[in-house]
Design a protein around this motif. Structure first.
Motif, PDB file in Angstrom:
ATOM      1  N   VAL A   1      74.939  83.303 -45.412  1.00 36.54           N
ATOM      2  CA  VAL A   1      74.262  84.593 -45.265  1.00 36.54           C
ATOM      3  C   VAL A   1      74.024  85.166 -46.658  1.00 36.54           C
ATOM      4  O   VAL A   1      74.716  84.820 -47.618  1.00 36.54           O
ATOM      5  N   ALA A   2      73.048  86.058 -46.747  1.00 41.05           N
ATOM      6  CA  ALA A   2      72.795  86.730 -48.014  1.00 41.05           C
ATOM      7  C   ALA A   2      73.964  87.656 -48.329  1.00 41.05           C
ATOM      8  O   ALA A   2      74.557  88.239 -47.413  1.00 41.05           O
ATOM      9  N   PRO A   3      74.350  87.781 -49.600  1.00 39.31           N
ATOM     10  CA  PRO A   3      75.444  88.689 -49.961  1.00 39.31           C
ATOM     11  C   PRO A   3      75.192  90.094 -49.403  1.00 39.31           C
ATOM     12  O   PRO A   3      74.090  90.631 -49.513  1.00 39.31           O
ATOM     13  N   GLY A   4      76.209  90.640 -48.768  1.00 43.49           N
ATOM     14  CA  GLY A   4      76.075  91.979 -48.177  1.00 43.49           C
ATOM     15  C   GLY A   4      75.658  91.970 -46.725  1.00 43.49           C
ATOM     16  O   GLY A   4      75.601  93.023 -46.076  1.00 43.49           O
ATOM     17  N   LYS A   5      75.367  90.790 -46.178  1.00 40.31           N
ATOM     18  CA  LYS A   5      74.969  90.699 -44.769  1.00 40.31           C
ATOM     19  C   LYS A   5      76.160  90.256 -43.931  1.00 40.31           C
ATOM     20  O   LYS A   5      76.936  89.399 -44.337  1.00 40.31           O
TER      21      LYS A   5
END
Length: 230
Positions: free
Chosen positions: A198-202
């Motif tokens: 996942v994208a960082p922060g997701k």
């Protein structure tokens, strides 16, 4: 009379010299016109091959230089949306999408403190890793015997297709490495990471069952080692 004869001889010599010069210039012009073009002298098949070789450099859209900010960043098995924990930070610099003509993919991986990857193998993919910093152990097998090897900065790790392997972070800082995957094929290791990461922060997704996860891994040339039952 003698002077007139000498004058005639001088005129004849001058005309002869002028004619020789003109003839020489004509021959040089012909030679320059007849100078063979290396491409024109090739056979039809050789011309096609030469043309295709030229196009390899000029038509390839892949980036020759990839800046750090251009790499695709993914969190692999993070603890939460805002905390990586023992998960991994993956930075993909080259993969089948960005460099379809490249022979290998290339990425950087940072495994968090206490992190580990499950034991697995690749039937088609070989990996070459270089450890940048941190301390950990690499798990491999020799004659079906499990082996643990300590690795740290400067160590190189090669894994051939079909070999069970894994690695763990045993230090108190992220275990960092860069690695190449060969071949640079679709439905390979990097595609697996792109599907589970996942994208960082997701917020990470935990919707897949163990069977679905194993199938997704297998479909992307990552075969999980069956757990041993006592």
């Amino acid at each position: 009379m003698l002077k007139e004869k000498n004058l005639k001889l001088m005129k004849l010599a001058a005309l002869t010299l002028l004619f020789t010069m003109v003839q020489g210039c004509g021959e040089n012009g012909d030679k320059s016109e007849k100078k063979e073009d290396p491409i024109a002298a090739l056979s039809p098949d050789e011309k096609e091959e030469s043309h295709s070789h030229d196009n390899i450099t000029h038509s390839n859209p892949s980036k020759r230089i990839v800046k750090p900010e251009e790499a695709r960043q993914l969190w692999i098995f993070p603890e939460s949306a805002d905390k990586l924990g023992s998960g991994g930070l993956l930075q993909i610099y080259m993969d089948p999408e960005s460099h379809p003509d490249a022979s290998s993919g290339f990425s950087k991986y940072e495994l968090g403190v206490g992190g580990a990857l499950p034991e697995h193998k690749h039937n088609k993919t070989e990996e070459i890793a270089y450890f940048l910093s941190g301390t950990g152990i690499v798990i491999s097998y020799e004659n079906d015997e499990r082996k643990e090897t300590v690795v740290k900065e400067g160590y190189v790790w090669y894994t051939a297709p079909g070999e069970w392997h894994s690695f763990q972070n045993t230090g108190n800082e992220p275990l960092k490495l860069v690695f190449a995957t060969v071949p640079n094929a679709k439905h390979g290791l990097l595609d697996f990471f792109k599907k589970v990461g996942v994208a960082p922060g997701k917020e990470p997704s935990n919707a897949m069952s163990a069977e679905e996860f194993a199938k997704l891994a297998s479909d992307n040339d990552l075969i999980l080692k069956p757990a041993e039952i006592d």
